[in-house]
Design a protein around this motif. Structure first.
Motif: not given
Length: 177
Positions: A90, A93, A97, A119, A133
């Protein structure tokens, strides 16, 4: 002559993992034992025994506990190493979020394991970008839907047909790999 205290039986690994995750989730959501008991519909002794890893809980009990905590049952079996790795993924990357916040409906019903998998993915040459993503999340949702559909078929009279079809496809993939 002193009498030694009885030695406690070793805790099964599964019970320790579930206990750790129950306590972790209670801390994460700031829940008391009373709140977990009420939400899960379990008694105090059961919840406390699970939290202390004193026994392996039945599948039905774990399902009730997970539902009461508002998580997938799999969340109770996540090992500590994968939680640490997920934190690293997390942090390295960050666009993920942001995409989760800006495309919230795409992530409806996701578990912590789903988010950790997203993630952990990387795009070509490094971290994911926004488009990558979203594409990865859409692929994960399609895969989950196919798996859910397969679960339904496996509970139907067409179970044998699906099993044979999956075996055939599996052999085909193995031969081409």
């Amino acid at each position: 002559m002193s009498i030694a205290a009885p030695i406690a039986a070793p805790q099964p690994a599964t019970a320790r993992v579930v206990a750790h995750n129950l306590r972790r989730l209670m801390a994460l959501y700031s829940l008391t034992y009373d709140e977990v008991v009420d939400a899960a519909g379990l008694d105090h002794r059961t919840v406390r025994a699970i939290a202390r890893a004193e026994k392996n809980a039945h599948a039905r009990t774990l399902r009730q506990l997970a539902e009461g905590l508002g998580v997938a049952v799999e969340e109770l079996f996540v090992d500590a190493g994968s939680i640490a790795a997920a934190g690293f993924d997390e942090a390295t990357n960050p666009i993920v979020s942001q995409v989760i916040e800006s495309h919230a409906p795409l992530f409806e019903g996701w578990s912590a394991a789903d988010f950790a998998e997203l993630h952990s993915r990387f795009g070509h040459g490094g971290e994911l970008n926004e488009q990558g993503t979203v594409k990865a999340a859409e692929e994960m949702n399609r895969k989950r839907e196919v798996i859910n559909q397969a679960r339904v078929v496996l509970e139907s009279s067409d179970r044998a047909l699906l099993e044979e079809f999956v075996r055939m496809l599996y052999e085909r993939v193995r031969k081409t790999s």
